[in-house]
Write an enzyme that holds these catalytic residues in place. Structure first.
Site: not given
Ligand code: AMP
Length: 215
Positions: A16, A91, A126, A160, A171
């Site tokens: 994404k 989400r 990554r 990360r 996750r």
């Molecule tokens: P990502 O980079 O999209 O994998 O997001 C990393 C982390 O940010 C996730 O594991 C959540 O802890 C938080 N996060 C990102 N977007 C959301 C969302 N829409 N709702 C809740 N937590 C979020």
């Protein structure tokens, strides 16, 4: 011109972020990644920063009231006057309901479909440039000159904090419980595009650009 909002759905690691940047360049609207925003916020010293950091480290979702307010602030900002690409939001079904109540724009959904095993492999491989953030993968996408970022020339890379095996498993589980129901939700609302994310970066980009012509 009608405001266009493109929602990217898919497991963490399904592409994404990478394809969202391509799409943003093509459609000339900003790419808003809630994960990137929270990673920045989590570096701060406030109680809110510490709270967000702890949720992220454990692979949990940040509480929706914080996320909803933040995203809506971006959507109504001047920066997003022509629309935006939303990567990582909504989400959950409750976030999707909140979004629909507060945003009146044309909405397009791109779902990046990919199996768990490939996702785990991609996430474990990554890493990104600590200077400009460009994302690489040790299995499939290394810098052209080993150890030097293609975009900014830096030689410092990081992974990360939440990209370890245990957190990834959490996750993925959370994604299946909370986010996957959104696929059916948006399929029923039209303007839904399924992308086979198992191909190479170049193949998926080609498909994304093909879809961009219909947006
Ligand atoms: P990502 O980079 O999209 O994998 O997001 C990393 C982390 O940010 C996730 O594991 C959540 O802890 C938080 N996060 C990102 N977007 C959301 C969302 N829409 N709702 C809740 N937590 C979020």
């Amino acid at each position: 011109m009608t405001k266009k909002i493109v929602i990217l759905l898919g497991l963490p690691g399904s592409g994404k972020g990478t394809q969202g940047s391509v799409l943003a360049d093509e459609l000339k609207i900003p790419h808003i990644s809630t994960g990137d925003i929270f990673r920045k916020v989590s570096l701060g010293e406030s109680d809110e920063s510490r709270l967000i950091s702890s949720y992220m480290r454990e692979g949990k979702l940040v509480p929706s009231d914080l996320v909803n307010q933040l995203v809506i602030k971006y959507i109504v900002s001047e920066e997003c006057s022509a629309g935006c690409i939303l990567d990582g939001y909504p989400r959950t079904l409750s976030q999707a309901e909140y979004f629909i109540e507060h945003v009146d724009s044309d909405v397009y959904v791109l779902f990046f479909e990919l199996g768990d095993d490939e996702v785990i492999k991609r996430i474990l491989g990554r890493y990104n440039c600590s200077s400009c953030g460009k994302v690489y993968n040790k299995y499939s996408y290394r810098p052209k000159k080993e150890g030097i970022c293609d975009s900014c020339g830096s030689n410092h890379f990081v992974s990360r904090e939440d990209d370890d095996e245990e957190t990834i498993a959490r996750r993925i589980e959370l994604y299946k419980e909370e986010t996957l129901p959104l696929v059916q939700y948006y399929k029923n609302k039209g303007s839904f595009f399924l992308i086979d994310a198992a191909g190479s970066r170049a193949e998926v980009t080609k498909e994304v650009l093909r879809i961009a012509k219909r947006i």
